[in-house]
Motif scaffolding. Sequence first.
Motif, PDB file in Angstrom:
ATOM      1  N   GLU A  84      27.828  41.910  46.000  1.00  0.00           N
ATOM      2  CA  GLU A  84      27.958  40.996  47.134  1.00  0.00           C
ATOM      3  C   GLU A  84      28.265  41.806  48.390  1.00  0.00           C
ATOM      4  OE1 GLU A  84      29.496  36.546  47.852  1.00  0.00           O
ATOM      5  OE2 GLU A  84      30.805  37.806  46.617  1.00  0.00           O
ATOM      6  N   PHE A  87      35.078  35.045  40.791  1.00  0.00           N
ATOM      7  CA  PHE A  87      33.922  35.831  41.189  1.00  0.00           C
ATOM      8  C   PHE A  87      33.267  36.408  39.939  1.00  0.00           C
ATOM      9  CE2 PHE A  87      37.685  38.466  41.203  1.00  0.00           C
ATOM     10  CZ  PHE A  87      37.293  39.567  40.467  1.00  0.00           C
ATOM     11  N   LYS A  88      32.028  36.856  40.093  1.00  0.00           N
ATOM     12  CA  LYS A  88      31.291  37.423  38.978  1.00  0.00           C
ATOM     13  C   LYS A  88      31.308  38.943  39.064  1.00  0.00           C
ATOM     14  CE  LYS A  88      27.535  35.344  37.836  1.00  0.00           C
ATOM     15  NZ  LYS A  88      27.958  34.793  36.530  1.00  0.00           N
ATOM     16  N   ARG A  92      35.989  25.223  41.299  1.00  0.00           N
ATOM     17  CA  ARG A  92      34.944  24.544  42.059  1.00  0.00           C
ATOM     18  C   ARG A  92      35.390  23.170  42.528  1.00  0.00           C
ATOM     19  NH1 ARG A  92      29.146  23.713  39.261  1.00  0.00           N
ATOM     20  NH2 ARG A  92      30.263  22.011  38.240  1.00  0.00           N
ATOM     21  N   TYR A 127      28.586  40.619  34.813  1.00  0.00           N
ATOM     22  CA  TYR A 127      27.886  39.481  34.213  1.00  0.00           C
ATOM     23  C   TYR A 127      28.802  38.344  33.742  1.00  0.00           C
ATOM     24  CZ  TYR A 127      24.377  43.155  34.064  1.00  0.00           C
ATOM     25  OH  TYR A 127      23.548  44.186  34.400  1.00  0.00           O
ATOM     26  N   PHE A 146      22.816  37.014  35.481  1.00  0.00           N
ATOM     27  CA  PHE A 146      23.696  37.319  36.614  1.00  0.00           C
ATOM     28  C   PHE A 146      23.186  36.639  37.878  1.00  0.00           C
ATOM     29  CE2 PHE A 146      24.843  39.946  40.239  1.00  0.00           C
ATOM     30  CZ  PHE A 146      26.206  40.130  40.057  1.00  0.00           C
ATOM     31  N   GLU A 147      21.882  36.714  38.106  1.00  0.00           N
ATOM     32  CA  GLU A 147      21.289  36.103  39.302  1.00  0.00           C
ATOM     33  C   GLU A 147      21.439  34.582  39.291  1.00  0.00           C
ATOM     34  OE1 GLU A 147      17.293  37.460  39.107  1.00  0.00           O
ATOM     35  OE2 GLU A 147      17.769  39.515  39.764  1.00  0.00           O
ATOM     36  N   LYS A 190      32.885  33.454  52.451  1.00  0.00           N
ATOM     37  CA  LYS A 190      33.190  32.598  51.308  1.00  0.00           C
ATOM     38  C   LYS A 190      34.690  32.309  51.181  1.00  0.00           C
ATOM     39  CE  LYS A 190      30.925  33.561  47.596  1.00  0.00           C
ATOM     40  NZ  LYS A 190      30.465  34.217  46.329  1.00  0.00           N
ATOM     41  N   LYS A 239      23.276  21.428  39.175  1.00  0.00           N
ATOM     42  CA  LYS A 239      23.589  22.769  38.668  1.00  0.00           C
ATOM     43  C   LYS A 239      24.864  22.740  37.841  1.00  0.00           C
ATOM     44  CE  LYS A 239      23.914  27.585  40.135  1.00  0.00           C
ATOM     45  NZ  LYS A 239      23.949  28.522  41.289  1.00  0.00           N
ATOM     46  N   MET A 276      32.333  35.651  34.755  1.00  0.00           N
ATOM     47  CA  MET A 276      33.220  35.144  35.790  1.00  0.00           C
ATOM     48  C   MET A 276      34.632  35.668  35.550  1.00  0.00           C
ATOM     49  SD  MET A 276      31.256  33.476  37.759  1.00  0.00           S
ATOM     50  CE  MET A 276      32.584  32.937  38.844  1.00  0.00           C
ATOM     51  N   PHE A 296      36.518  28.118  36.060  1.00  0.00           N
ATOM     52  CA  PHE A 296      35.566  28.027  37.161  1.00  0.00           C
ATOM     53  C   PHE A 296      35.367  26.583  37.597  1.00  0.00           C
ATOM     54  CE2 PHE A 296      31.336  28.011  39.125  1.00  0.00           C
ATOM     55  CZ  PHE A 296      31.540  28.991  40.082  1.00  0.00           C
ATOM     56  N   ASP A 307      24.017  32.982  38.147  1.00  0.00           N
ATOM     57  CA  ASP A 307      25.445  32.641  38.210  1.00  0.00           C
ATOM     58  C   ASP A 307      25.942  31.973  36.942  1.00  0.00           C
ATOM     59  OD1 ASP A 307      25.867  33.692  40.736  1.00  0.00           O
ATOM     60  OD2 ASP A 307      25.322  31.832  41.744  1.00  0.00           O
TER      61      ASP A 307
END
Length: 232
Positions: A173, A136-137, A122, A140, A91-92, A181, A74, A142, A118, A94
């Motif tokens: 969320e 966070f998002k 990560r 739409y 959006f779904e 998280k 990913k 980050m 990001f 990420d």
Amino acid sequence: MANLTIVSVDDEYPALQLIQKYCGQMDDVNLLKVFQDPEEALGYLRQNRVDLVILDINMPYINGIELLHQLPYKPLCIFFTLETQYAVKAFELDVVHYLVKPVDFETFRKAINKAKDFLQFRNSTEQQKKEDFIMFKSNYVMNKVLLDDIQWVQGFGEYIILVTRLKKYMILERMSNFEEKFKNLGFIRIHKSYIVLSSHISSYDAAHVYLKNGEKLPLGRTYKNSLKAYLN
């Protein structure tokens, strides 16, 4: 910081030329390959890991969303497209950003910088140490917010509102997901609808938690003991 490695896929060659031009004007960016053929791009990406893919959506044979789903890992993703109807789907998935053509350099630069932020976040979480910001998002894209700027988090069903010094962010969320998280960063639940940073708590009594910024938030009865144990 190491260069952000990028592959771009778009069946329109002028779009690829523009991305090449923009990437050439940025530091810490390495555009490895560009592809007009999404099937060829998929073969390359299955054999070579990259940090970021910049994808058109409406392409022949394999669209950008399908290509992303077929990768064995990913990478970060920025959609670069004429289409506007896939923003919710993005959006779904990420994605870091959703750029609608035409895009000027400054807008492109901001999207790439979000990807850099990001990726840094990560990678740093793998070191299991506290960070001074969260990613966070919202809407739409980050977002990066410093922990010191966060006032509190308030839950509204499937959404939360992250309240900072300067603005509020609506995030799709649940409170429980946010709590899990970021619990290692010092966030603590004080009420069914409120989460705060323990470092921002000044004091508390039977019914309220008082923050260092002067704000007063409700303290739920079921959370008193856990708050006391955490702070002591």
